[in-house]
Design an enzyme around this catalytic site. Structure first.
Site, short mmCIF file in Angstrom:
data_model
loop_
_atom_site.label_atom_id
_atom_site.label_comp_id
_atom_site.label_asym_id
_atom_site.label_seq_id
_atom_site.Cartn_x
_atom_site.Cartn_y
_atom_site.Cartn_z
N GLY A 13 0.79 -1.24 0.00
CA GLY A 13 0.00 0.00 0.00
C GLY A 13 0.81 1.28 0.00
O GLY A 13 0.27 2.36 0.24
N VAL A 93 -4.42 -0.71 1.52
CA VAL A 93 -4.91 -0.64 0.14
C VAL A 93 -6.40 -0.33 0.14
O VAL A 93 -7.16 -0.98 0.84
CB VAL A 93 -4.66 -1.99 -0.58
N ALA A 96 -11.96 2.85 -4.85
CA ALA A 96 -13.29 2.79 -5.46
C ALA A 96 -13.23 3.66 -6.71
O ALA A 96 -12.58 4.71 -6.69
CB ALA A 96 -14.35 3.31 -4.51
N TYR A 158 -18.48 9.09 0.95
CA TYR A 158 -17.64 7.91 1.20
C TYR A 158 -18.30 6.66 0.58
O TYR A 158 -17.64 5.76 0.08
CB TYR A 158 -17.37 7.74 2.70
N LYS A 165 -15.39 -0.95 3.75
CA LYS A 165 -14.72 -0.95 5.06
C LYS A 165 -15.49 -1.78 6.08
O LYS A 165 -14.89 -2.39 6.97
CB LYS A 165 -14.52 0.49 5.56
N ALA A 198 -4.82 9.17 -1.51
CA ALA A 198 -6.21 8.68 -1.52
C ALA A 198 -7.19 9.76 -1.08
O ALA A 198 -8.36 9.73 -1.44
CB ALA A 198 -6.35 7.46 -0.62
P1 NAD Z 1 -2.56 6.01 -0.40
O1 NAD Z 1 -3.17 6.46 -1.67
O2 NAD Z 1 -1.19 6.44 -0.12
O3 NAD Z 1 -2.67 4.43 -0.24
C1 NAD Z 1 -3.60 3.63 -0.94
C2 NAD Z 1 -2.80 2.56 -1.63
O4 NAD Z 1 -3.64 1.61 -2.28
C3 NAD Z 1 -1.86 3.12 -2.72
O5 NAD Z 1 -0.54 2.76 -2.43
C4 NAD Z 1 -2.33 2.42 -3.98
O6 NAD Z 1 -1.27 2.13 -4.85
C5 NAD Z 1 -2.90 1.15 -3.37
N1 NAD Z 1 -3.73 0.39 -4.32
C6 NAD Z 1 -4.87 0.77 -4.98
N2 NAD Z 1 -5.27 -0.20 -5.80
C7 NAD Z 1 -4.41 -1.24 -5.65
C8 NAD Z 1 -4.29 -2.54 -6.23
N3 NAD Z 1 -5.16 -2.99 -7.15
N4 NAD Z 1 -3.26 -3.34 -5.83
C9 NAD Z 1 -2.38 -2.91 -4.92
N5 NAD Z 1 -2.43 -1.69 -4.33
C10 NAD Z 1 -3.43 -0.87 -4.71
O7 NAD Z 1 -3.57 6.56 0.75
P2 NAD Z 1 -3.66 6.25 2.30
O8 NAD Z 1 -4.51 7.33 2.86
O9 NAD Z 1 -2.32 6.00 2.87
O10 NAD Z 1 -4.53 4.91 2.34
C11 NAD Z 1 -4.08 3.72 2.95
C12 NAD Z 1 -5.22 3.06 3.71
O11 NAD Z 1 -5.58 3.89 4.80
C13 NAD Z 1 -6.47 2.82 2.89
O12 NAD Z 1 -7.03 1.57 3.25
C14 NAD Z 1 -7.38 3.92 3.37
O13 NAD Z 1 -8.75 3.58 3.25
C15 NAD Z 1 -6.99 4.00 4.81
N6 NAD Z 1 -7.37 5.22 5.52
C16 NAD Z 1 -7.01 6.43 5.03
C17 NAD Z 1 -7.41 7.58 5.71
C18 NAD Z 1 -7.06 8.96 5.19
O14 NAD Z 1 -7.74 9.91 5.55
N7 NAD Z 1 -6.04 9.12 4.37
C19 NAD Z 1 -8.16 7.47 6.90
C20 NAD Z 1 -8.50 6.20 7.37
C21 NAD Z 1 -8.10 5.07 6.67
O1 0WE Z 2 -10.47 5.38 2.40
C1 0WE Z 2 -10.36 6.55 2.11
C2 0WE Z 2 -10.32 6.98 0.65
C3 0WE Z 2 -10.01 5.85 -0.28
C4 0WE Z 2 -10.23 6.16 -1.74
C5 0WE Z 2 -9.92 7.38 -2.32
C6 0WE Z 2 -10.10 7.56 -3.68
C7 0WE Z 2 -9.83 8.87 -4.36
C8 0WE Z 2 -9.59 8.72 -5.85
C9 0WE Z 2 -10.75 5.17 -2.52
N1 0WE Z 2 -10.95 5.33 -3.83
C10 0WE Z 2 -10.64 6.49 -4.44
N2 0WE Z 2 -10.85 6.61 -5.78
C11 0WE Z 2 -10.42 7.67 -6.49
O2 0WE Z 2 -10.70 7.76 -7.72
N3 0WE Z 2 -10.30 7.48 3.12
C12 0WE Z 2 -10.53 7.03 4.48
C13 0WE Z 2 -10.09 8.91 2.91
C14 0WE Z 2 -11.42 9.58 2.87
O3 0WE Z 2 -12.17 9.56 1.74
C15 0WE Z 2 -13.35 10.22 2.04
C16 0WE Z 2 -13.35 10.64 3.37
C17 0WE Z 2 -12.11 10.23 3.90
C18 0WE Z 2 -11.65 10.43 5.31
C19 0WE Z 2 -14.46 10.46 1.22
C20 0WE Z 2 -15.57 11.15 1.74
C21 0WE Z 2 -15.56 11.56 3.06
C22 0WE Z 2 -14.46 11.32 3.89
#
Ligand code: NAD
Ligand code: 0WE
Length: 266
Positions: A13, A93, A96, A158, A165, A198
């Site tokens: 990820g 990872v 959507a 979301y 999730k 993301a």
């Molecule tokens: P990020 O974009 O850095 O990480 C998401 C990763 O998913 C990327 O490295 C992307 O390459 C990988 N990915 C997507 N499709 C894939 C596939 N087919 N095969 C392998 N890898 C794939 O963003 P992040 O915020 O570090 O997200 C990491 C996790 O944390 C996610 O599960 C996200 O839902 C969760 N999360 C994020 C937040 C936030 O606000 N950023 C909050 C809570 C949870």
């Molecule tokens: O899990 C996530 C986001 C993951 C994500 C983000 C994208 C952006 C680009 C999944 N798929 C996509 N597809 C794309 O095309 N989070 C926890 C971050 C997040 O996303 C939100 C949040 C938060 C927090 C969306 C709406 C409201 C809150």
């Protein structure tokens, strides 16, 4: 300071330096772990290799698109060859299709629903199955995934990610039950919002950060380093009796119902 020396871990990820998975990889490296990192495709290979080169112990860098069973199998085979066993997995990872998180949830297509649940939830089950034998071989293991409060409450936009999730968190519980007999623990961290790649695709993300800051008990946002610190606990022997758990690292936001109220009479 938590000690992961002698432990070997797989981190899936990492996209760039802001990835939560990267913060966890850095912390695990500092704690003495030997790591393998994966990248999703050629486009991200250079990024991940450059980051990998900054760690104190040079990690194994492997390709892994989690929608491809053969790539997951190939990662497990490389780990068996190079590491001989595995102590922990970090799964960060989620994906959507853009329309699914911009259009009303009611309009979610079958295809977009499948993609979101495949990448964001099923991939954890597939990776768990692939690495469990490598962990059993070491006598124990720790699986960790990242989730969000949108699994249990509605956050505008979301949408299908919330459904994914919810499936991911239920998978944590079912996997913890089945893998517990092999001393493999399975947990999730539910993080507060953090500006990562993301998050950069989400319109109004700054407003989400402001609402959290205003209402969370700690009255602030969190950063990836704080998620990584909690991850060190769950991945280490300090967390040895914790499994099937979703640990919130969100400055307490999830605990709130109504916060402070302004007096709006007149
Ligand atoms: P990020 O974009 O850095 O990480 C998401 C990763 O998913 C990327 O490295 C992307 O390459 C990988 N990915 C997507 N499709 C894939 C596939 N087919 N095969 C392998 N890898 C794939 O963003 P992040 O915020 O570090 O997200 C990491 C996790 O944390 C996610 O599960 C996200 O839902 C969760 N999360 C994020 C937040 C936030 O606000 N950023 C909050 C809570 C949870
Ligand atoms: O899990 C996530 C986001 C993951 C994500 C983000 C994208 C952006 C680009 C999944 N798929 C996509 N597809 C794309 O095309 N989070 C926890 C971050 C997040 O996303 C939100 C949040 C938060 C927090 C969306 C709406 C409201 C809150």
């Amino acid at each position: 300071m938590i000690d992961l020396s002698g432990k070997q871990g797989l981190v899936v990820g990492v996209a760039n330096k802001r990835s939560i998975s990267w913060a966890i990889a850095e912390a695990a490296d500092r704690a003495g772990a030997r790591l393998a990192l994966t990248y999703v495709n050629e486009r991200l290979e250079r990024n991940v290799s450059k980051l990998a080169a900054t760690l104190t112990q040079p990690p194994l860098v492997l390709e892994c698109d989690v929608t491809q069973d053969q790539q997951i199998e190939a990662v497990a085979a490389s780990l068996e060859q190079e590491f001989g066993g595995l102590d922990f997995l970090v799964h960060g990872v989620a994906f959507a299709p853009r329309e699914a998180i911009t259009q009303p949830f009611l309009e979610t297509t079958r295809g977009d629903f499948q993609v979101a649940l495949d990448i964001s939830a099923y991939s954890f089950v597939a990776l768990a199955r692939a690495v469990a034998p490598l962990m059993a071989r070491r006598g124990s293991g720790s699986l960790l995934t990242l989730t969000y409060l949108g699994s249990e409450r509605v956050f505008p936009n979301y949408n299908v990610m919330g459904v994914a999730k919810a499936a991911l968190e239920a998978s944590v519980r079912y996997l913890s039950s089945e893998l517990g007999t092999q001393q493999i623990r399975v947990n999730a961290i539910s993080a507060g919002p953090i500006k990562t790649l993301a998050a950069s695709g989400i319109s109004g993300f700054s407003n989400i950060l402001s609402v959290y800051r205003a209402h969370a008990p700690l009255r602030r946002n969190i950063d990836a380093g704080e998620v990584a610190d909690a991850a060190m606990f769950l991945l280490s022997d300090a967390g040895r009796a914790v499994t099937g758990e979703v640990l919130f690292v969100d400055a307490g936001y999830h605990a709130m119902g109504l916060g402070e109220i302004r007096n709006d009479s007149q």
